[in-house]
Design a protein around this motif. Structure first.
Motif, PDB file in Angstrom:
ATOM      1  N   VAL A 190      -7.343  -0.845  -8.129  1.00  0.00           N
ATOM      2  CA  VAL A 190      -6.101   0.017  -8.123  1.00  0.00           C
ATOM      3  C   VAL A 190      -5.134   1.070  -8.785  1.00  0.00           C
ATOM      4  N   GLU A 240      -3.716   1.301   5.605  1.00  0.00           N
ATOM      5  CA  GLU A 240      -4.082   1.427   4.423  1.00  0.00           C
ATOM      6  C   GLU A 240      -4.571  -0.341   3.636  1.00  0.00           C
ATOM      7  N   GLU A 241      -5.682  -0.866   4.200  1.00  0.00           N
ATOM      8  CA  GLU A 241      -5.719  -2.809   3.948  1.00  0.00           C
ATOM      9  C   GLU A 241      -6.507  -2.406   2.439  1.00  0.00           C
ATOM     10  N   ILE A 242      -5.913  -3.379   1.877  1.00  0.00           N
ATOM     11  CA  ILE A 242      -7.248  -2.880   0.151  1.00  0.00           C
ATOM     12  C   ILE A 242      -7.437  -4.722   0.174  1.00  0.00           C
ATOM     13  N   SER A 263       0.674  -0.776  -0.181  1.00  0.00           N
ATOM     14  CA  SER A 263       0.221   0.250  -0.163  1.00  0.00           C
ATOM     15  C   SER A 263       0.838   1.486  -0.072  1.00  0.00           C
ATOM     16  N   SER A 267      -2.327   2.641  -4.502  1.00  0.00           N
ATOM     17  CA  SER A 267      -3.321   3.403  -3.664  1.00  0.00           C
ATOM     18  C   SER A 267      -4.869   2.640  -4.197  1.00  0.00           C
ATOM     19  N   SER A 268      -5.953   3.173  -4.192  1.00  0.00           N
ATOM     20  CA  SER A 268      -7.184   2.413  -4.562  1.00  0.00           C
ATOM     21  C   SER A 268      -7.781   3.015  -5.597  1.00  0.00           C
TER      22      SER A 268
END
Length: 66
Positions: A48, A40-42, A35, A62-63
């Protein structure tokens, strides 16, 4: 590589090395993913954007907001 979009195939989060599939040269390749935003958890299946690339196979993502 920076700015490309990919799909998460292995959860990305603190203390985890995730996996992202990114379209490259007419196919799709797997990259180790971290991340770009600390903490941050994805989840798997998320779209992404690549924020940074470290050859040969590591990306910071990053999202993607659509």
């Amino acid at each position: 590589m920076v700015g490309r979009q990919g799909r998460v195939t292995g959860k990305i989060g603190p203390g985890l090395v995730g996996e992202v599939m990114i379209p490259i040269r007419g196919g799709v390749e797997a990259f180790y993913a971290y991340s770009a935003i600390q903490g941050e958890e994805i989840p798997v299946g998320s779209l992404v954007v690549v924020m940074d690339y470290h050859p040969p196979r590591t990306v910071y993502v990053s999202s993607a907001s659509i």
